[in-house]
Design an enzyme around this catalytic site. Structure first.
Site, short mmCIF file in Angstrom:
data_model
loop_
_atom_site.label_atom_id
_atom_site.label_comp_id
_atom_site.label_asym_id
_atom_site.label_seq_id
_atom_site.Cartn_x
_atom_site.Cartn_y
_atom_site.Cartn_z
N LYS A 232 1.22 -1.69 -0.36
CA LYS A 232 -0.03 0.02 -0.04
C LYS A 232 1.44 1.20 0.45
O LYS A 232 1.67 1.23 0.51
CB LYS A 232 -0.55 0.00 0.93
CG LYS A 232 -2.06 0.52 1.36
CD LYS A 232 -3.25 0.49 0.61
CE LYS A 232 -4.52 0.10 1.20
NZ LYS A 232 -5.95 -0.10 0.63
N1 GLU Z 1 -7.39 0.11 -2.32
C1 GLU Z 1 -8.39 -1.55 -2.79
C2 GLU Z 1 -8.32 -2.01 -1.70
O1 GLU Z 1 -7.98 -1.78 -0.32
C3 GLU Z 1 -8.10 -2.31 -3.88
C4 GLU Z 1 -6.91 -2.71 -3.77
C5 GLU Z 1 -6.64 -3.99 -4.47
O2 GLU Z 1 -7.09 -4.06 -5.78
O3 GLU Z 1 -5.04 -3.80 -4.75
O4 GLU Z 1 -8.38 -3.50 -1.33
#
Ligand code: GLU
Length: 424
Positions: free
Chosen positions: A114
């Protein structure tokens, strides 16, 4: 504000603190080795960089960006990039940990990553957002790649952001590389159904949780905090099933109609910012009032830490389904456990996003598009499989839904570590 009373929970539990507490609770039920656990308490690495931006007025602003890698034992790092003024290194690590568990619970071959840029996207013009994103794609090149770490949208970023990111990366690479990010528009290798997927999965697990309690969805009232992409798609899915969505909100406030709102008529925050609280509904409420409404289902789908030691005693819903990442602090979680209010955790509920991201990545690397009905059918299957794995632990171990979900995820990650071993 910090309190001197040790029993008083700090207002802002960081994501990494919450994530570590959740890890310890799950670990207490499993035989994961201490050395694996010690690795999982930390991020593998956190990349920090600066992203200079030429503003429209010719001045230069320099922003800080992070990309946290938590664990990649099961596959490449995967997770969103957020643009938000509150982004911190610790938050990125906590959110990356949640991605590890989310991918493991869904049994998709990705690890947890992230990142984010410390910026308020509302302060930027569209051109500025584009320049920032292109430069970010360049700055992150040392740590990302379609087989290494695949970013996606998160708070403050969207399919257009991913399109710019993919274009910048591809230009530098010298070849179009759609698999570098997911959540792109379908016209450039995005998946049909990806945009709706996190909200859709919230809807699917709400349906399952109601079924589990022998409750009829058509006799259910729902309140949704945060009418952005996740909240709006969850609300619309549940309204289609016959539920009464009685309240929804955006940052400015909530609207309430005890007879049920027409959620297709209310434009979501991304479709038209400010339209939710501006909608002509019988009553308006504050966001805090929405959270404590006497409804059957509460879906916090806005930001983290909205359910805290301060308000958890006031919640009147019979079921909480987490649309946002980390909406409940650990203290709130313990209060819900004592009050026997089931909480369906974020790592399952909003996992439709990363699951359809996985479908998108498969489509990108195999150069073959799936139809929307195939995406939705496979998403439904994946959600039901993950629900079943969680339910088995819930029943066998008499734990909370969250602990059950973490136990499934941690067992899979722990076994993968044992099997691969420690190098060298
Ligand atoms: N940001 C989204 C989550 O928190 C999607 C992450 C993704 O699709 O890689 O799950």
């Amino acid at each position: 504000m910090a309190s001197t009373d040790p029993a008083h929970e700090p207002e802002e539990e960081t994501a990494v603190e919450t994530a570590r507490r959740q890890l310890e609770r799950a670990a207490a039920h499993l035989d994961v080795t201490e050395s694996t656990l010690e690795r999982l308490r930390r991020a593998t690495s956190v990349y920090r960089t600066t992203v200079p931006l030429e503003r429209d007025d010719g001045s230069t602003e320099v922003y800080t960006a992070y990309r946290a890698h938590h664990d990649d034992v099961r596959g490449p790092y995967k997770g969103g990039m957020r643009y938000h003024p509150g982004v911190t290194e610790q938050e990125c690590i906590g959110l990356a940990m949640w991605m590890t568990w989310k991918c493991a619970l869904m049994d998709i071959p990705f690890g947890g990553g992230k990142g984010g840029v410390v910026v308020d996207p509302k302060d930027l013009s569209t051109d500025e957002k584009e320049r920032l994103t292109r430069r970010l794609a360049q700055e992150l090149r040392p740590v990302i790649g379609p087989m290494k770490d695949i970013p996606a949208p998160d708070m403050g970023t969207d399919p257009q952001t991913m399109a710019w990111f993919m274009d910048a990366y591809s230009m530098q690479e010298g070849e179009t590389t759609p698999g570098i990010v997911t959540g792109k528009p379908p016209v450039i290798g995005g998946s049909y159904g990806r945009e709706e997927a996190p909200g859709r999965s919230v809807g699917i697990v709400t349906r399952k949780a109601l079924e589990y309690d022998d409750r009829d969805v058509t006799e259910t009232t729902v309140a949704v905090q945060g009418f952005g992409s996740v909240g709006a798609n969850a609300a619309r899915y549940l309204e289609d099933l016959g539920a009464d969505v009685v309240a929804v909100s955006d940052v400015d406030g909530a609207i309430y109609d005890p007879a049920g709102l027409d959620t297709n008529d209310v434009e979501d925050h991304d479709e038209r910012p400010g339209m939710v609280s501006g909608y002509d509904a019988p009553e308006s409420l504050t966001n805090e009032e929405l959270l404590t409404l006497d409804v059957d289902v509460l879906i916090p789908a806005a930001v983290g830490n909205v359910l805290t030691g301060e308000n958890a005693h006031e919640i009147q819903a019979d079921l909480i389904v987490e649309g946002a990442n980390g909406p409940a602090t650990s203290t709130a979680d313990r209060i819900f456990e004592d009050r026997e209010i089931p909480v369906i955790p974020d790592i399952l509920a909003n996992a439709g996003g990363v699951t359809v991201s996985y479908f998108e990545w498969l489509q990108d690397i195999s150069r073959r598009t799936w139809t929307l009905s195939r995406v939705n059918e496979e998403l439904e299957n994946e959600m039901l499989n993950a629900w079943a794995a969680m339910q088995t632990e819930y029943e066998n171990r008499d734990v909370t839904w969250r602990d059950a979900a973490y136990i499934v995820a941690l067992r899979r990650v722990g076994e993968a570590h044992d099997m691969r071993g420690l190098w060298p």
